[in-house]
Design an enzyme around this catalytic site. Structure first.
Site, PDB file in Angstrom:
ATOM      1  N   HIS A 347      -3.334  31.987 108.170  1.00  0.00           N
ATOM      2  CA  HIS A 347      -3.656  32.957 107.085  1.00  0.00           C
ATOM      3  C   HIS A 347      -2.409  33.147 106.089  1.00  0.00           C
ATOM      4  CE1 HIS A 347      -7.005  35.425 105.227  1.00  0.00           C
ATOM      5  NE2 HIS A 347      -5.856  35.849 104.573  1.00  0.00           N
ATOM      6  N   ALA A 348      -2.594  32.768 104.967  1.00  0.00           N
ATOM      7  CA  ALA A 348      -1.480  32.989 103.868  1.00  0.00           C
ATOM      8  C   ALA A 348      -1.064  34.305 103.777  1.00  0.00           C
ATOM      9  CB  ALA A 348      -1.914  32.082 102.573  1.00  0.00           C
ATOM     10  N   HIS A 377      -0.037  32.337  94.053  1.00  0.00           N
ATOM     11  CA  HIS A 377      -0.665  33.807  94.358  1.00  0.00           C
ATOM     12  C   HIS A 377       0.524  34.741  95.314  1.00  0.00           C
ATOM     13  CE1 HIS A 377      -3.541  36.912  95.540  1.00  0.00           C
ATOM     14  NE2 HIS A 377      -2.870  36.785  96.686  1.00  0.00           N
ATOM     15  N   GLU A 378       0.783  33.874  96.441  1.00  0.00           N
ATOM     16  CA  GLU A 378       1.642  34.392  97.208  1.00  0.00           C
ATOM     17  C   GLU A 378       2.956  34.918  96.883  1.00  0.00           C
ATOM     18  OE1 GLU A 378       0.376  35.548 100.118  1.00  0.00           O
ATOM     19  OE2 GLU A 378      -1.504  34.512 100.109  1.00  0.00           O
ATOM     20  N   HIS A 381       3.358  38.181  95.088  1.00  0.00           N
ATOM     21  CA  HIS A 381       3.549  39.250  95.884  1.00  0.00           C
ATOM     22  C   HIS A 381       5.209  39.235  96.149  1.00  0.00           C
ATOM     23  CE1 HIS A 381      -0.621  40.169  96.885  1.00  0.00           C
ATOM     24  NE2 HIS A 381      -0.736  39.120  97.562  1.00  0.00           N
ATOM     25  N   GLU A 405      -2.356  42.788  94.715  1.00  0.00           N
ATOM     26  CA  GLU A 405      -3.495  41.542  94.698  1.00  0.00           C
ATOM     27  C   GLU A 405      -3.624  40.922  93.306  1.00  0.00           C
ATOM     28  OE1 GLU A 405      -4.161  39.812  97.385  1.00  0.00           O
ATOM     29  OE2 GLU A 405      -3.401  41.327  98.537  1.00  0.00           O
ATOM     30  N   HIS A 505     -13.868  45.019 107.452  1.00  0.00           N
ATOM     31  CA  HIS A 505     -13.300  46.396 106.982  1.00  0.00           C
ATOM     32  C   HIS A 505     -13.911  47.821 107.338  1.00  0.00           C
ATOM     33  CE1 HIS A 505     -11.903  42.963 104.621  1.00  0.00           C
ATOM     34  NE2 HIS A 505     -10.868  43.537 104.350  1.00  0.00           N
ATOM     35  N   TYR A 515     -10.086  45.752  96.318  1.00  0.00           N
ATOM     36  CA  TYR A 515     -10.413  44.411  96.135  1.00  0.00           C
ATOM     37  C   TYR A 515     -11.277  44.471  94.756  1.00  0.00           C
ATOM     38  CZ  TYR A 515      -8.733  43.630 100.642  1.00  0.00           C
ATOM     39  OH  TYR A 515      -7.779  43.689 101.814  1.00  0.00           O
TER      40      TYR A 515
HETATM   41 ZN   LIG Z   1      -2.559  38.240  98.239  1.00  0.00          ZN
END
Ligand SMILES: [Zn+2]
Length: 606
Positions: A347-348, A377-378, A381, A405, A505, A515
């Site tokens: 999982h990235a 996207h990563e 971060h 995010e 969750h 989110y």
């Molecule tokens: Zn993310």
């Protein structure tokens, strides 16, 4: 607290604010009143101690995630316990300075310490141990959850997810949907107790209940925050309702009368266990002739692009905005491909091991369009993490939990056909007549998610406050899903079941509102940066690639970390102090017009 950021599903599962018993000395009668100096020293000491624990934990977590063995799993659990226990200790000790008037920076640090918990253990040692045990048991029960259609065939969630995404057999879909939801029922008893004990712990920290504790993280009162969410939802709801109506009649074409002409859509037909994103049913609802005319996966593969080059493209995006290149250690220490000889978490995710500039990503990169976007996207971060590394330790985080995010996704929104042309990956961008397909696919992911992202915690807040009693856990869960999502279960759901806990969750005590916020914020950021970059065309065709001015604006916000209330950070990037869902409406405006055209003469709403 680990600060490791990745996609929707994972996030901060380790944020469980649990730990051993802690003495609260605030009320000890013989004690002298605390001073401002003591408060400052306390904050400094807490920062130094927590930094050390967090860095240790990151290192161990990194090893665990890139080399899973019984030993590394155990070491990671031990490290998590240690930092969680320290978090609880400092949160409780911070209440000692509640009555003092402190300099703003110290006051904010103490507040963040108190708000860092998502679950506060009561100070009674046996209750604290009970809560720890229950929380671990519920997460464990979820993780081990299986559906066994026959005696010798069991499906885990990964298998079921695949079936939900690809099967078009309504009977099979209903079968696995109901099969998985059975995982919730046995958790109900534990959940009721978790609510009692968690509320008790939250009250000891001065919050009305656990929901109020969660809502207090947003630089406004819990009531104001709840009202903000209602306002945002009202802004975006018409777009959702149009999308819902269109998807409903398209699914009715496919599945017949099990999809009503005008009522809610059955929860098992949308390509996802929770009907939270609908992109898997895109082939069933795709507009005719809307093919964008190119296939990025094929282009990348045709050029023999390797994983390293994929990441270089991502770095190039940020360099074009004026950010420094990634450090040498990033390239040496990241994991870009799946090792052949050991188990890893694929999982990235994006990491900042030392909370300064030991940046890394961990991915099992495939040469696909999806991973091309995920890398952007990563790295969002990573650049955020590096931008706030000059802040005091407690401020090295995003402005609120939706921001981290949102930044990654904002960057991903700039992966447009025009950007691909600039990279030389595409000769010519398709004309805008091809946009409906691209926009619809994105709406099935981002717009479909909004009511789900909103209702999960609307539900839990009511559970924590006692407004929803255990006798109606399931009834109200489905009332809210109907109200917000226009979704209904295909089989009757009684109170022997507990369907909320069939979502990770909920079972694992991870707050969810971030989110929803990220989904709203990313479009607001994108609209503002696109404007700064001088893009006047449709928003879905704007890329900030190569624009230093937009890069500076982004960096100004990132560098603030969480040192200031989030409206200050929002203002730095957008000029607005309020979250604003009109940006998502603007982005999808061409789709909205198209949907309204398609829905003419058809029922809308439920
Ligand atoms: Zn993310």
């Amino acid at each position: 607290m680990t600060r490791r950021f990745s996609g929707l599903a994972l996030a901060a599962s380790a944020l469980l604010g649990l730990g051993g018993a802690v003495e609260v000395s605030a009320q000890a009668p013989a004690e002298k009143a605390p001073t401002v100096e003591e408060a400052k020293k306390f904050a400094d000491d807490a920062e130094a101690a927590l930094l050390k624990l967090w860095v240790d934990q990151s290192r161990i977590d990194w090893v665990k995630s890139t080399y899973i063995t019984d030993d590394t799993l155990k070491l990671a659990a031990q490290a998590a316990d240690k930092s969680i226990a320290a978090g609880v200790k400092y949160a409780k000790q911070a209440t000692r300075y509640d009555k003092l008037t402190l300099p703003p920076e110290t006051a904010r640090k103490l507040k963040l310490l108190k708000l860092s918990l998502t679950l506060a253990a009561p100070s009674d040692p046996s209750e604290s141990a009970e809560l720890t045990q229950i929380a671990a048991a519920m997460e464990g029960a979820y993780g081990k959850g299986k559906y066994c259609p026959t005696k010798d065939k069991c499906l885990d969630l990964e298998d079921i997810t695949r079936i939900m995404a690809t099967s078009r057999d309504a009977k099979e879909l209903l079968d696995v949907w109901a099969g998985w939801h059975a995982v919730g029922g046995p958790m109900k008893k534990d959940f009721v107790r978790y609510v009692e004990l968690g509320n008790k712990g939250a009250r000891e920290l001065g919050f009305k209940d656990m929901g109020a504790m969660w809502r207090s993280k947003y630089d406004m009162t819990p009531e104001e925050f709840a009202a903000e969410l209602d306002r945002l939802w009202e802004q975006v709801r018409p777009l959702y309702v149009s999308l819902h109506a269109y998807v409903r009649w398209k699914l009715r074409e496919k599945y017949g009368d099990i999809v009503p002409a005008s009522g809610p859509i059955s929860a098992h037909l949308l390509g996802n266990m929770w009907a939270q994103t609908w992109d898997n049913v895109y082939p069933l609802v795709a507009p005719k002739g809307a093919d964008p005319g190119y296939d990025l996966t094929a282009i990348l593969k045709g050029r023999n692009t390797d994983p390293l080059q994929m990441v270089r493209y991502g770095e190039g995006f940020f360099s074009s905005l004026g950010f420094d290149p990634l450090p040498k250690t990033f390239w040496e220490r990241s994991m870009f491909t799946k090792p052949k000889d050991r188990e890893v978490v694929c999982h990235a995710s994006a990491w900042d091991i030392d909370y300064v500039d030991d940046l890394r990503i961990k991915m099992c990169i495939d040469i696909t369009a999806e991973d091309f976007t995920t890398i952007h996207h990563e790295l969002g971060h990573n650049y955020y993490q590096r931008a706030y590394d000059k802040q005091p330790v407690l401020f090295r985080d995003s402005a609120n939990d939706g921001f981290h995010e949102a930044v990654g996704d904002t960057i991903a929104l700039s992966v447009t056909p025009e950007y691909l042309v600039r990279l030389g990956l595409l000769d010519k961008a398709p004309d805008t007549s091809k946009d409906i397909g691209l926009l619809l696919a994105k709406a099935l992911e981002k717009v479909a998610f909004l009511p789900f992202g909103l209702m999960i915690d609307q539900y839990r807040w009511k559970v924590f406050s006692g407004e929803i009693t255990p006798a109606e856990y399931n009834k109200v869960w489905w009332q809210l899903r109907l109200k917000y999502q226009g979704i209904a279960p295909a089989t009757p759901r009684g109170e022997d079941g507990f369907d909320a806990a069939a979502k990770y969750h909920v079972a694992a005590n991870v707050p969810y509102m971030r989110y929803f916020l990220a989904d709203i914020l990313q479009f607001q950021f994108h609209r503002a940066l696109a404007k700064t970059a001088g893009c006047n065309g449709p928003l879905n065709r704007c890329s900030i690639y190569g624009n230093k001015e937009a890069g500076k604006k982004l960096n100004d916000m990132l560098a603030m970390g969480c040192s200031k209330p989030w409206p200050d950070a929002l203002e730095a990037i957008t000029g607005q102090r309020q979250m604003d869902a009109t940006a998502i409406r603007d982005y999808f405006a061409p789709l909205q017009a198209w949907l309204d055209e398609q829905n003419k003469g058809k029922p809308v709403g439920w």
